[in-house]
Design an enzyme around this catalytic site. Structure first.
Site, PDB file in Angstrom:
ATOM      1  N   GLU A  86       0.846  -1.199   0.000  1.00 52.20           N
ATOM      2  CA  GLU A  86       0.000   0.000   0.000  1.00 52.20           C
ATOM      3  C   GLU A  86       0.875   1.241   0.000  1.00 52.20           C
ATOM      4  OE1 GLU A  86      -2.888   0.085   3.198  1.00 52.20           O
ATOM      5  OE2 GLU A  86      -3.534   2.129   2.704  1.00 52.20           O
TER       6      GLU A  86
ATOM      7  N   ASN B 147      -6.542   1.600   3.039  1.00 49.89           N
ATOM      8  CA  ASN B 147      -7.251   2.861   3.237  1.00 49.89           C
ATOM      9  C   ASN B 147      -6.832   3.901   2.194  1.00 49.89           C
ATOM     10  OD1 ASN B 147      -8.389   1.663   5.472  1.00 49.89           O
ATOM     11  ND2 ASN B 147      -7.020   2.612   6.940  1.00 49.89           N
TER      12      ASN B 147
ATOM     13  N   ASN C 208     -12.261  -0.738  -0.464  1.00 56.86           N
ATOM     14  CA  ASN C 208     -11.570  -1.271   0.712  1.00 56.86           C
ATOM     15  C   ASN C 208     -12.319  -0.890   1.981  1.00 56.86           C
ATOM     16  OD1 ASN C 208      -9.029  -2.271   2.176  1.00 56.86           O
ATOM     17  ND2 ASN C 208      -9.209  -0.185   2.968  1.00 56.86           N
ATOM     18  N   GLU C 209     -12.621  -1.856   2.825  1.00 53.81           N
ATOM     19  CA  GLU C 209     -13.207  -1.626   4.157  1.00 53.81           C
ATOM     20  C   GLU C 209     -14.282  -0.536   4.147  1.00 53.81           C
ATOM     21  OE1 GLU C 209     -10.011  -1.075   7.026  1.00 53.81           O
ATOM     22  OE2 GLU C 209      -9.576  -3.218   7.006  1.00 53.81           O
TER      23      GLU C 209
ATOM     24  N   TYR D   5      -6.939  -8.327  12.091  1.00 50.90           N
ATOM     25  CA  TYR D   5      -5.617  -8.228  12.708  1.00 50.90           C
ATOM     26  C   TYR D   5      -5.750  -8.637  14.167  1.00 50.90           C
ATOM     27  CZ  TYR D   5      -4.259  -5.452   8.639  1.00 50.90           C
ATOM     28  OH  TYR D   5      -3.990  -5.014   7.365  1.00 50.90           O
TER      29      TYR D   5
ATOM     30  N   GLU E 269      -6.514  -9.135   4.140  1.00 53.96           N
ATOM     31  CA  GLU E 269      -5.623  -8.522   5.137  1.00 53.96           C
ATOM     32  C   GLU E 269      -5.688  -9.359   6.403  1.00 53.96           C
ATOM     33  OE1 GLU E 269      -5.895  -4.283   5.900  1.00 53.96           O
ATOM     34  OE2 GLU E 269      -6.490  -3.885   3.835  1.00 53.96           O
TER      35      GLU E 269
ATOM     36  N   GLN F 254       1.312  -6.325   5.792  1.00 54.34           N
ATOM     37  CA  GLN F 254       1.590  -6.090   4.383  1.00 54.34           C
ATOM     38  C   GLN F 254       2.925  -6.754   4.080  1.00 54.34           C
ATOM     39  OE1 GLN F 254       0.984  -1.890   3.399  1.00 54.34           O
ATOM     40  NE2 GLN F 254      -1.055  -1.902   4.325  1.00 54.34           N
TER      41      GLN F 254
HETATM   42  O1  AHR Z   1      -2.950  -2.653   6.430  1.00 53.66           O
HETATM   43  C1  AHR Z   1      -3.150  -1.430   7.089  1.00 53.66           C
HETATM   44  C2  AHR Z   1      -4.573  -0.944   6.981  1.00 53.66           C
HETATM   45  O2  AHR Z   1      -5.421  -1.798   7.674  1.00 53.66           O
HETATM   46  C3  AHR Z   1      -5.156  -0.901   5.609  1.00 53.66           C
HETATM   47  O3  AHR Z   1      -4.852   0.270   4.937  1.00 53.66           O
HETATM   48  C4  AHR Z   1      -6.630  -0.973   5.862  1.00 53.66           C
HETATM   49  O4  AHR Z   1      -7.339  -1.587   4.840  1.00 53.66           O
HETATM   50  C5  AHR Z   1      -6.729  -1.691   7.188  1.00 53.66           C
HETATM   51  O5  AHR Z   1      -7.464  -0.965   8.079  1.00 53.66           O
HETATM   52  O1  AHR Z   2      -8.074   1.081  11.920  1.00 55.30           O
HETATM   53  C1  AHR Z   2      -9.358   0.624  12.259  1.00 55.30           C
HETATM   54  C2  AHR Z   2      -9.476  -0.866  12.110  1.00 55.30           C
HETATM   55  O2  AHR Z   2      -8.388  -1.514  12.711  1.00 55.30           O
HETATM   56  C3  AHR Z   2      -9.542  -1.424  10.738  1.00 55.30           C
HETATM   57  O3  AHR Z   2      -8.777  -0.757   9.815  1.00 55.30           O
HETATM   58  C4  AHR Z   2      -9.078  -2.821  10.946  1.00 55.30           C
HETATM   59  O4  AHR Z   2      -8.623  -3.483   9.821  1.00 55.30           O
HETATM   60  C5  AHR Z   2      -8.071  -2.702  12.034  1.00 55.30           C
HETATM   61  O5  AHR Z   2      -8.162  -3.814  12.896  1.00 55.30           O
END
Ligand code: AHR
Ligand code: AHR
Length: 495
Positions: A27, A72, A172-173, A244, A291, A345
């Site tokens: 990214e 993002n 995305n999201e 995550y 992700e 990433q």
């Molecule tokens: O990987 C970092 C960020 O995590 C990405 O930009 C977004 O899609 C997610 O929130």
């Molecule tokens: O940053 C807010 C959120 O945190 C989302 O971007 C998600 O992917 C991460 O866990």
């Protein structure tokens, strides 16, 4: 000593492991692109300014797809800024990560890099500030062989032949309020539908990916996913999901991340099945886990609006690494519905590969289990059943102190185990219908300091070690001795 009994059978399989399960993501964020993959002043850089030291370790990973340009970032990205002569490209404020974007790298450079990395591109479209028209123009630019303005621009700036990019993320999201242009699900469906309708006219062979949930904790999960699938069932091929993990409550909760991931996937499986049944459809939509990782959000957002500031630069610990091993296990154990997964990433941002500006390269601890997975866990996953073993209570329910995934191909049987217990463990695996197994090796990562990391000054602090006398192979039975809190991979020759 903790003890476990696991059973598996040669003919009882979860499914095929698609090569796209081993994908990653770059990214325009922090130093991922600038200072990561691209740094013309670096001593190893090639004629395009790409760091060869980075390319070499990326190539070793043998990845399939590389997702780009965000994340993002994509939701505020005007892709036309990034094509044509560099001196004419605008410098812009980048709102997602509060940075300055020079646009020195854009679509054409990404395509060059991805080719050098022996990977396949997976492109994300801007559904935030981007219009339907911007999205359609980008697909024309990349994939059209016609005589339109954008296909001709590609001929002028990029390549005479179409790039034929197959995988496209419709945003995305978009479920998250942090996302530029976040919108209610109904609006997302309308916009994604209109775009998919038009871009499929340019190229009917596209594989389209709709935005599912950004995390399991979203208040809109799983209704967002259900509505997106109901609204876009005939338009798309995959539902994208993200997750995550980090140590936020107890250590045990963190170790149970594999279970959290498993439960997330199980819920999504139900949603996929529900919508398919409701639609009376014969079509299957698969998950694109584009992700996932362990992520603490160190040095996250800054307000000094710099070019390529260090953001989200993580040096994962040994503990993070055995949790990471569990995430890979959960992906493998669900490979029948997860057809794409991107480690988020690849370089400098929550990444297995770190670089210094104009300096050294470092392999983070998680590089090793990731490399191990892409190298050896090809083929199919077997169904495994833990029939007896020690468990602990976690916020996700009762969890075994181990997570495991067993894969098989024509030559090898590969047993992946993360041991979360603070003591040695004995794992007995009954592998029925395998009767000619021979140990190749047992590789493990472990140590007394769970906080140990690799750093630029101590780069091989935590690496896999070849174990001796830890595996006993009998007819149809493998018994393994595991170090406390360890990541393990046991490879056996079959046939
Ligand atoms: O990987 C970092 C960020 O995590 C990405 O930009 C977004 O899609 C997610 O929130
Ligand atoms: O940053 C807010 C959120 O945190 C989302 O971007 C998600 O992917 C991460 O866990």
């Amino acid at each position: 000593m903790k003890k476990y009994k696991i059973i598996a059978n040669k003919n009882l399989k979860v499914g095929k492991i698609e090569k796209e399960l081993y994908s990653s993501f770059i990214e325009h964020l922090g130093r991922c692109i600038y200072g990561g993959i691209y740094e013309p002043t670096h001593p190893t850089s090639d004629e395009d300014g790409f760091r060869k030291d980075v390319l070499d370790v990326v190539k070793d990973l043998d990845l399939e797809l590389i997702r780009y340009p965000g994340g993002n970032f994509v939701s505020g990205y005007f892709w036309e800024d990034g094509i044509g002569p560099r001196e004419n490209r605008p410098v812009r404020r980048e709102e997602a990560w509060h940075s300055i974007e020079t646009n020195a790298i854009g679509t054409d450079e990404f395509m060059k890099w991805v080719k050098k990395a022996n990977c396949t591109p997976m492109m994300a479209l801007n559904l935030g500030t981007g219009t339907i028209e911007n999205a359609v123009n980008l697909v024309e630019y990349c994939n059209s062989n016609g005589n339109g303005k954008y296909a001709n621009l590609r001929r002028q700036y990029g390549d005479k032949d179409p790039y034929n990019i197959k995988y496209w993320c419709l945003g995305n999201e978009m479920d998250g309020d942090w996302q530029i242009g976040h919108m209610p699900v109904e609006d997302y469906i309308t916009k994604a539908h209109e775009i998919s309708k038009l871009i499929r006219q340019i190229d009917p062979n596209l594989k389209l990916i709709a935005c599912g949930s950004s995390t399991i904790d979203m208040p809109t999960f799983p209704s967002w996913d259900r509505k997106v699938l109901e609204g876009l069932y005939d338009d798309v091929d995959y539902l994208s999901v993200h997750q995550y993990f980090f140590e936020s409550t107890t250590e045990n909760d963190f170790y149970a991340s594999y279970l959290a991931m498993e439960k997330y996937i199980t819920s999504l499986r139900s949603v996929l099945n529900y919508v398919k049944a409701h639609k009376k459809s014969k079509k299957d939509i698969y998950l694109c886990f584009d992700e996932y990782n362990v992520w603490y959000n160190v040095n996250p957002l800054r307000d000094d609006w710099q070019i390529a500031p260090p953001i989200n630069e993580e040096f994962q610990s040994l503990k993070d690494t055995i949790v990471f091993g569990g995430l890979i296990n959960s992906l493998l154990n669900n490979c029948d519905i997860i057809k794409i997964a991107c480690l988020a990433q690849l370089v400098n941002v929550i990444a297995p590969i770190m670089t210094e500006n104009n300096g050294r390269l470092l392999l983070n601890t998680i590089y090793y289990p990731f490399l191990n997975a892409t190298k050896y866990n090809r083929g199919e996953t077997l169904k495994t059943f833990v029939v007896d073993g020690d468990q602990f209570d976690s916020r996700y329910g009762k969890a075994y102190y181990i997570s495991q995934a067993i894969t098989v191909n024509d030559e090898e049987l590969v047993i992946n185990i993360s041991n979360y217990a603070k003591e040695e463990s004995n794992v007995e695996i009954l592998l029925t219908d395998f009767n000619k197994m021979k140990l190749i090796n047992h590789s493990a990562m472990f140590g007394d300091d769970m906080d140990a990391r690799n750093t630029f000054d101590n780069p091989y602090n935590v690496v896999p070690i070849d174990m001796k006398n830890t595996v006993k192979v009998e007819k149809e039975k493998v018994t393994i001795q595991l170090k406390p809190q360890s990541w393990n991979c046991i490879r056996l020759k079959i046939n």
